[in-house]
Design a protein around this motif. Structure first.
Motif, PDB file in Angstrom:
ATOM      1  N   GLY A 121       0.796  -1.194   0.182  1.00 38.05           N
ATOM      2  CA  GLY A 121       0.011   0.054  -0.055  1.00 38.05           C
ATOM      3  C   GLY A 121       0.662   1.281   0.138  1.00 38.05           C
ATOM      4  N   ALA A 122       2.047   1.369   0.324  1.00 38.29           N
ATOM      5  CA  ALA A 122       2.966   2.280   0.474  1.00 38.29           C
ATOM      6  C   ALA A 122       3.213   3.035  -0.663  1.00 38.29           C
ATOM      7  N   GLU A 123       3.040   2.386  -1.906  1.00 42.27           N
ATOM      8  CA  GLU A 123       3.293   3.173  -3.250  1.00 42.27           C
ATOM      9  C   GLU A 123       2.272   4.051  -3.443  1.00 42.27           C
ATOM     10  N   ASP A 124       0.977   3.844  -3.064  1.00 40.82           N
ATOM     11  CA  ASP A 124      -0.208   4.927  -3.465  1.00 40.82           C
ATOM     12  C   ASP A 124      -0.122   6.150  -2.562  1.00 40.82           C
ATOM     13  N   ASP A 125       0.828   6.604  -1.847  1.00 37.73           N
ATOM     14  CA  ASP A 125       0.763   7.695  -1.017  1.00 37.73           C
ATOM     15  C   ASP A 125       1.671   8.810  -1.514  1.00 37.73           C
ATOM     16  N   HIS A 126       1.030   9.706  -2.473  1.00 37.83           N
ATOM     17  CA  HIS A 126       1.587  10.716  -3.039  1.00 37.83           C
ATOM     18  C   HIS A 126       2.561  11.747  -2.160  1.00 37.83           C
ATOM     19  N   ASP A 127       1.727  12.125  -1.162  1.00 32.59           N
ATOM     20  CA  ASP A 127       2.252  13.096   0.083  1.00 32.59           C
ATOM     21  C   ASP A 127       3.533  12.454   0.483  1.00 32.59           C
ATOM     22  N   GLN A 128       3.629  11.183   0.840  1.00 31.82           N
ATOM     23  CA  GLN A 128       4.865  10.445   1.696  1.00 31.82           C
ATOM     24  C   GLN A 128       5.858  10.508   0.610  1.00 31.82           C
ATOM     25  N   GLY A 129       5.773  10.310  -0.782  1.00 29.31           N
ATOM     26  CA  GLY A 129       6.813  10.511  -1.705  1.00 29.31           C
ATOM     27  C   GLY A 129       7.525  12.006  -1.259  1.00 29.31           C
ATOM     28  N   ALA A 130       6.635  13.009  -1.385  1.00 29.98           N
ATOM     29  CA  ALA A 130       7.168  14.332  -1.347  1.00 29.98           C
ATOM     30  C   ALA A 130       7.798  14.575   0.022  1.00 29.98           C
ATOM     31  N   ALA A 131       7.298  13.967   0.939  1.00 31.85           N
ATOM     32  CA  ALA A 131       7.769  13.913   2.354  1.00 31.85           C
ATOM     33  C   ALA A 131       8.967  13.457   2.671  1.00 31.85           C
ATOM     34  N   ASP A 132       9.285  12.289   1.975  1.00 25.31           N
ATOM     35  CA  ASP A 132      10.426  11.294   2.187  1.00 25.31           C
ATOM     36  C   ASP A 132      11.615  12.245   1.289  1.00 25.31           C
ATOM     37  N   LEU A 133      11.191  12.594   0.262  1.00 34.35           N
ATOM     38  CA  LEU A 133      12.109  13.568  -0.509  1.00 34.35           C
ATOM     39  C   LEU A 133      12.695  14.906   0.270  1.00 34.35           C
ATOM     40  N   ALA A 134      11.563  15.423   0.784  1.00 35.49           N
ATOM     41  CA  ALA A 134      11.905  16.658   1.479  1.00 35.49           C
ATOM     42  C   ALA A 134      12.903  16.329   2.739  1.00 35.49           C
ATOM     43  N   VAL A 143      20.631  15.171  -8.375  1.00 36.42           N
ATOM     44  CA  VAL A 143      19.977  14.559  -9.171  1.00 36.42           C
ATOM     45  C   VAL A 143      19.187  13.387  -8.640  1.00 36.42           C
ATOM     46  N   VAL A 144      17.775  13.436  -9.107  1.00 37.49           N
ATOM     47  CA  VAL A 144      16.796  12.447  -8.668  1.00 37.49           C
ATOM     48  C   VAL A 144      16.471  11.652  -9.808  1.00 37.49           C
ATOM     49  N   LEU A 145      16.403  10.210  -9.398  1.00 36.04           N
ATOM     50  CA  LEU A 145      16.045   9.231 -10.421  1.00 36.04           C
ATOM     51  C   LEU A 145      14.859   8.591  -9.905  1.00 36.04           C
ATOM     52  N   LEU A 146      13.659   8.852 -10.572  1.00 34.69           N
ATOM     53  CA  LEU A 146      12.321   8.329 -10.381  1.00 34.69           C
ATOM     54  C   LEU A 146      12.251   6.987 -11.215  1.00 34.69           C
ATOM     55  N   LEU A 147      11.921   5.868 -10.369  1.00 33.26           N
ATOM     56  CA  LEU A 147      11.772   4.582 -11.046  1.00 33.26           C
ATOM     57  C   LEU A 147      10.206   4.158 -10.762  1.00 33.26           C
ATOM     58  N   ALA A 148       9.648   3.939 -11.878  1.00 37.24           N
ATOM     59  CA  ALA A 148       8.200   3.136 -11.911  1.00 37.24           C
ATOM     60  C   ALA A 148       7.824   2.361 -12.894  1.00 37.24           C
ATOM     61  N   ALA A 149       7.753   1.060 -12.914  1.00 38.48           N
ATOM     62  CA  ALA A 149       7.348   0.413 -14.243  1.00 38.48           C
ATOM     63  C   ALA A 149       6.108   0.915 -15.011  1.00 38.48           C
ATOM     64  N   SER A 150       5.262   1.043 -13.970  1.00 37.36           N
ATOM     65  CA  SER A 150       3.876   1.806 -14.517  1.00 37.36           C
ATOM     66  C   SER A 150       3.935   3.194 -15.076  1.00 37.36           C
ATOM     67  N   GLY A 151       4.863   3.940 -14.339  1.00 41.19           N
ATOM     68  CA  GLY A 151       4.795   5.155 -14.979  1.00 41.19           C
ATOM     69  C   GLY A 151       3.761   6.127 -14.212  1.00 41.19           C
ATOM     70  N   PHE A 152       2.928   5.311 -13.261  1.00 41.33           N
ATOM     71  CA  PHE A 152       1.974   6.104 -12.581  1.00 41.33           C
ATOM     72  C   PHE A 152       1.869   6.190 -11.074  1.00 41.33           C
ATOM     73  N   THR A 153       2.973   5.501 -10.258  1.00 39.40           N
ATOM     74  CA  THR A 153       3.096   5.517  -8.994  1.00 39.40           C
ATOM     75  C   THR A 153       3.018   6.326  -8.110  1.00 39.40           C
ATOM     76  N   PRO A 154       2.027   6.790  -7.345  1.00 40.55           N
ATOM     77  CA  PRO A 154       1.715   8.071  -6.776  1.00 40.55           C
ATOM     78  C   PRO A 154       2.959   8.381  -5.748  1.00 40.55           C
ATOM     79  N   TYR A 155       3.365   7.491  -5.038  1.00 43.08           N
ATOM     80  CA  TYR A 155       4.948   7.735  -4.158  1.00 43.08           C
ATOM     81  C   TYR A 155       5.685   8.474  -5.146  1.00 43.08           C
ATOM     82  N   VAL A 156       5.983   7.907  -6.272  1.00 47.74           N
ATOM     83  CA  VAL A 156       7.199   8.447  -7.005  1.00 47.74           C
ATOM     84  C   VAL A 156       6.657   9.606  -7.655  1.00 47.74           C
ATOM     85  N   LEU A 157       5.655   9.796  -8.126  1.00 47.49           N
ATOM     86  CA  LEU A 157       5.175  10.948  -8.556  1.00 47.49           C
ATOM     87  C   LEU A 157       4.984  12.174  -7.597  1.00 47.49           C
ATOM     88  N   GLY A 158       5.031  11.884  -6.121  1.00 52.71           N
ATOM     89  CA  GLY A 158       4.949  12.877  -5.252  1.00 52.71           C
ATOM     90  C   GLY A 158       6.370  13.436  -5.201  1.00 52.71           C
TER      91      GLY A 158
END
Length: 305
Positions: A121-134, A143-158
């Motif tokens: 379930g962790a991949e669905d948390d957009h805000d947590q992705g932003a918070a973890d990066l912050a 340089v930030v490398l964003l990895l997502a096979a689907s390309g839509f993973t909310p955590y990665v997009l955040g």
């Protein structure tokens, strides 16, 4: 904001990575030898996908180089298989190239424990992705490398959107075209591996293609940073018996000296292979070799020229 599972499914429903492979509809009935051959043969498509993306990977190395030369970090962000591949690449940079641990940071949805136990379930948390990066204080030098096979993973997009807001260089890796991880990043790398033999299991050739792409990006970047002389790995730490033997062999090979002479000079410079090679080729002291390397920004080739 946690993106609902339903919304995420609607985004990814028609993606190639989620589409059942029609040519293996009776996979569960294959004889074991044929089953193995099919899995192995399908991996060839991973290599083909990375080869097709080679110009984008080259562009990513070129764009990343000035920031990394100036002291920036590589920050990997992903979830599930993609995230674990990011962790793997980040961890291997230190023993291979003496890359500082603090300059290769990996963020995995669900935290460190998700490396060993899936936290789906962790991949669905957009805000947590932003918070973890912050939390790692990303800035414009990184340089930030964003990895997502689907390309839509909310955590990665955040994390992607937070990285762009901070001015960092963003490089997005996706296995589907026209997906936001690649489209919203400054440099998008699409690894078009198509549908999987086991439908939706992107730990198969999609994961393989990401592993190849990350190896290629980070290794290419390290070559540009003078971590390699010719095709020799010359900037590693001899922290165990195997690596001590490797250091001696590589120093002897690169300098033309015998192994006894190589070992003697290595002992004088704390087994720093670059220094030993320069000292032996230039027939100078360890201190002078270190000065030559510093003046040449770590390039063995320039130091001996």
């Amino acid at each position: 904001m946690v993106l609902s599972t339903t919304a995420h499914q609607e985004d990814t429903a028609m993606l190639k990575t989620e589409t059942p492979a029609r040519d293996h509809a009776t996979l569960d009935q294959y004889p074991t030898t044929e089953l193995v051959n099919v899995f192995v043969d399908d991996q060839v498509k991973a290599v083909e996908a990375v080869r097709a993306a080679a110009p984008r990977i080259a562009a990513a190395i070129t764009a990343a180089l000035p920031r990394i030369e100036a002291g920036g970090r590589l920050i990997y962000v992903g979830a599930g298989t993609s995230g674990r591949l990011g962790v793997l690449d980040s961890v291997e940079l230190n023993p291979t190239f003496s890359w500082p641990h603090g300059r290769a940071v990996a963020l995995l949805a669900g935290g460190e424990s998700a490396m060993f136990v899936a936290v789906e379930g962790a991949e669905d948390d957009h805000d947590q992705g932003a918070a973890d990066l912050a939390s790692v204080k990303v800035d414009a030098g990184d340089v930030v490398l964003l990895l997502a096979a689907s390309g839509f993973t909310p955590y990665v997009l955040g994390a992607l959107r937070a990285a762009r807001s901070a001015g960092a260089l963003t490089i997005g890796f996706s296995n589907n075209a026209d997906a936001p991880v690649a489209n919203e990043a400054e440099i998008g790398v699409v690894l078009d591996t198509g549908s999987e033999i086991i439908s939706g299991s992107t730990r198969l050739k999609a994961g393989t293609s990401q592993k190849i792409a990350l190896n290629t990006f980070s290794s290419g970047l390290m070559v540009r940073l003078n971590k390699v002389y010719g095709n020799l790995m010359v900037d590693f730490r001899a922290t165990n018996a195997k690596l001590v033997r490797r250091a001696i062999r590589l120093t002897a090979f690169a300098s033309g000296a015998d192994e006894a002479a190589a070992k003697a000079v290595l002992e004088q410079c704390g087994y720093h292979v670059k220094t030993a090679i320069v000292a032996l080729i230039k027939q100078t002291s360890v201190e002078q070799a270190q000065a030559l390397l510093e003046a040449s920004r770590g390039s063995v080739r320039d130091a001996i020229a």
